[in-house]
Design an enzyme around this catalytic site. Structure first.
Site, PDB file in Angstrom:
ATOM      1  N   SER A 460       0.108   0.529  -4.025  1.00 40.70           N
ATOM      2  CA  SER A 460       0.549   1.528  -5.004  1.00 40.70           C
ATOM      3  C   SER A 460       1.840   2.163  -4.508  1.00 40.70           C
ATOM      4  O   SER A 460       2.129   2.158  -3.303  1.00 40.70           O
ATOM      5  CB  SER A 460      -0.520   2.603  -5.182  1.00 40.70           C
ATOM      6  OG  SER A 460      -0.018   3.715  -5.912  1.00 40.70           O
ATOM      7  N   TYR A 473      -5.883   9.023  -1.372  1.00 42.23           N
ATOM      8  CA  TYR A 473      -5.556   7.797  -2.121  1.00 42.23           C
ATOM      9  C   TYR A 473      -4.311   7.141  -1.530  1.00 42.23           C
ATOM     10  O   TYR A 473      -4.275   5.920  -1.331  1.00 42.23           O
ATOM     11  CB  TYR A 473      -5.322   8.146  -3.590  1.00 42.23           C
ATOM     12  CG  TYR A 473      -4.921   6.966  -4.446  1.00 42.23           C
ATOM     13  CD1 TYR A 473      -5.847   5.998  -4.801  1.00 42.23           C
ATOM     14  CD2 TYR A 473      -3.611   6.832  -4.908  1.00 42.23           C
ATOM     15  CE1 TYR A 473      -5.485   4.911  -5.593  1.00 42.23           C
ATOM     16  CE2 TYR A 473      -3.234   5.757  -5.694  1.00 42.23           C
ATOM     17  CZ  TYR A 473      -4.173   4.809  -6.029  1.00 42.23           C
ATOM     18  OH  TYR A 473      -3.803   3.734  -6.818  1.00 42.23           O
TER      19      TYR A 473
END
Length: 588
Positions: A460, A473
């Site tokens: 990501s 995250y």
């Protein structure tokens, strides 16, 4: 060297040294004839013949001009029609007038193409496994097609093949090329050449004592056939079932030259890998298994597990990934679903895995509509044992995958201090350990197979964009990014690529299921963020296109969205700016 039993036959005026391996007395077992190319002899098959002999009656021969067969001194004696007759004579002799399957490499494949396009060849040749050797008429036809439509792509493909074939011009010069091989045609030099160019294990090569002489006499193959075939092609059809084994790293032949085979072969299959030109030396186990599966398929009408032949069937012009097997986790929605669609559209057989089987079945419906084999499995990637079992099931039922997309993942936003231990464990079990488990399990299979592959791990933009509200995250995705970069280095020597895909703001259902640790009103926060992602409207199909491009181009790190590309560069060159931006709250 392998223990071959020799007999001699006569083809016209030429004596052909013919060899058998193992027990060839059982006429109920199919016969297989192995045909070598330049500058080899029947010893090319030393590591393959024993494996095939477990199932078939195995024969090979030294083609005219090589090894222990006669060596005509005139160039016309090496024209393809005569070489095709040699093959038919060998088949007649070893089968008492019956038929045989043929596995051929390099010039052995070129002359077998001449044979299988002869009228009624299907009565004597039951199947043809072609390795690194084109039909010269088809090749000429392909070259003319590129020149007739001089687009940049066509010109690029034509020039690439011209560069790969430049050595054949040198081989056309009598005296000069002969002298070169007299000087440098030793077994030691040739062994080191194959090891340097293709990584061929030195212990795998098997040369006849006549190697230098074979190199020189074999040059007549080039002089007798190439110019005439390229100038006056006469492409003919064949009814013989053909499996083209295409090697993406072939130093002499670019994969594009096989694009028109389907217009002449009624029954065509194609398998490709990252191997080089001398596959019989470099990966004999893979070639033996591939040939065995195809021969069994032709004999019995079905393929034994793992069934890799069905997906290799080619009904038209090959697509970019025709015959490949792709495994996608998290394939039930979002990026995983769109990636499955994109790979299926390019000819991949797809294996879809998701914890939600019903959603994966929905993805499968569209993939099947694209005409590719599709299978669905339930999988919780957070369970290491389940991932290992899944990988073994795929290998046993479908074969070793060529492409693996470790896509399954979840999101966790909010305060790192407020997150529960259960949330933390679940995040890292899925996002990190799930990716590592999938990569390890399938990479082991790819390494053992020895024909390369590609692994894609979904990271990501959060991996290089620190944020106070995405700390956990971001940590999970940064782990995926660094693991992917490191694994890429580890697997490079095995021709296995690894790509880390780093999307930014992409509207998928992951936002609607994200947990927000420490949020006073989690539902309201989730709805606000999901609404923003929806307005951003960067759809997962656009990410899927980037994933396919990363596989085809073997890219290492792919920031996908504009903000991801910007963040990647800011973090590399102005890390202080990233740290300042990280202090901003995610929801305003």
């Amino acid at each position: 060297m392998t223990d071959w039993q020799r007999t001699d036959i006569t083809a016209g005026a030429v004596r052909i040294a013919t060899f058998s391996y193992g027990d060839t007395t059982d006429s109920n077992r199919p016969a297989v004839v192995l045909v070598h190319g330049w500058p080899d002899t029947h010893h090319l098959w030393d590591r393959i013949a024993p494996q095939l002999a477990e199932h078939y009656r195995v024969f090979a021969y030294d083609t005219r001009g090589f090894g222990e067969s006669d060596r005509p001194t005139d160039v016309p004696s090496y024209a393809l029609p005569g070489l095709a007759e040699d093959l038919f004579a060998v088949i007649d002799a070893v089968t008492d007038g019956g038929s045989a399957h043929v596995v051929a490499h390099d010039w052995g494949s070129v002359q077998t193409w001449e044979a299988v396009t002869t009228p009624d060849a299907e009565k004597r040749i039951k199947s043809f496994t072609s390795v690194s050797g084109p039909n010269l008429d088809f090749l000429s036809e392909w070259a003319r097609a590129q020149l007739a439509s001089p687009t940049p792509g066509n010109i690029g493909r034509a020039l690439s093949q011209v560069a790969s074939s430049a050595y054949t011009g040198f081989f056309q010069i009598p005296g000069v090329s002969d002298a070169f091989f007299r000087a440098f045609g030793s077994e030691k030099v040739w062994t080191e050449f194959l090891h340097t160019i293709e990584g061929t294990p030195r212990e795998n090569v098997s040369f006849a004592p006549t190697l230098r002489e074979d190199m020189i006499s074999g040059l007549k193959l080039y002089r007798a056939n190439i110019r005439g075939k390229l100038a006056r092609p006469e492409p003919r059809p064949t009814k013989v079932p053909v499996l083209e084994v295409v090697n993406d790293r072939d130093i002499a032949l670019r994969p594009a030259i096989f694009d028109l085979t389907h217009t002449h072969a009624e029954k065509l299959w194609r398998k490709s890998g990252t191997s080089g030109h001398w596959l019989p030396y470099t990966n004999p186990d893979y070639l033996a298994e591939t040939a065995r599966e195809f021969i069994d398929f032709v004999e019995n009408g079905t393929s034994s597990a793992p069934n890799t032949i069905d997906r290799a069937r080619q009904l038209g012009k090959p697509l970019a990934l025709t015959g490949k097997l792709a495994v996608i986790t998290g394939a039930g929605s979002g990026i995983g679903r769109e990636t499955a669609y994109a790979l299926a559209a390019l000819g991949c057989e797809v294996v879809l895995a998701d914890i939600n089987v019903a959603s994966a079945e929905e993805t499968a419906t569209e993939c099947k509509a694209k005409g590719v084999l599709t299978n669905v499995y339930e999988l919780d990637v957070s369970k290491v044992a389940a991932v290992d079992e899944f990988a073994e099931t795929v290998r046993a039922r479908h074969g070793v995958p060529d492409i693996v997309i470790n896509n399954a993942g979840i999101a966790l936003a909010g305060s790192a201090l407020a997150a529960t231990d259960e949330q933390l464990d679940r995040l890292f079990d899925i996002n990190v350990r799930g990716v590592i488990s999938g990569s390890r399990a399938f990479a082991r299979q790819m390494v053992a197979r020895g024909t390369g592959g590609h692994i894609v791990n979904l990271s990501s933009a959060a991996a290089f964009t620190p944020s106070r509200d995405l700390g956990l995250y971001s940590a999970s995705k940064a782990a995926v990014l660094m693991f992917s970069e490191s694994l890429r280095a580890e697997l490079a020597e095995h021709r296995i690529g690894v790509s880390a895909i780093c999307p930014g703001i992409v509207h998928t259902n992951i936002t609607s299921t994200t947990q927000f640790a420490g949020a006073a009103d989690e539902d309201a926060t989730r709805a606000k963020i999901d609404g923003f992602y929806e307005k951003r409207n960067y759809t997962p199909d656009r990410v899927a296109r980037q994933i396919v491009d990363a596989v085809v181009s073997n890219k290492a790190v792919v920031p996908v969205t504009p903000e991801a590309e910007f963040g990647y560069r800011v973090y590399r060159f102005f890390p202080w700016a990233s740290r300042i931006a990280a202090r901003q709250k995610l929801n305003g």
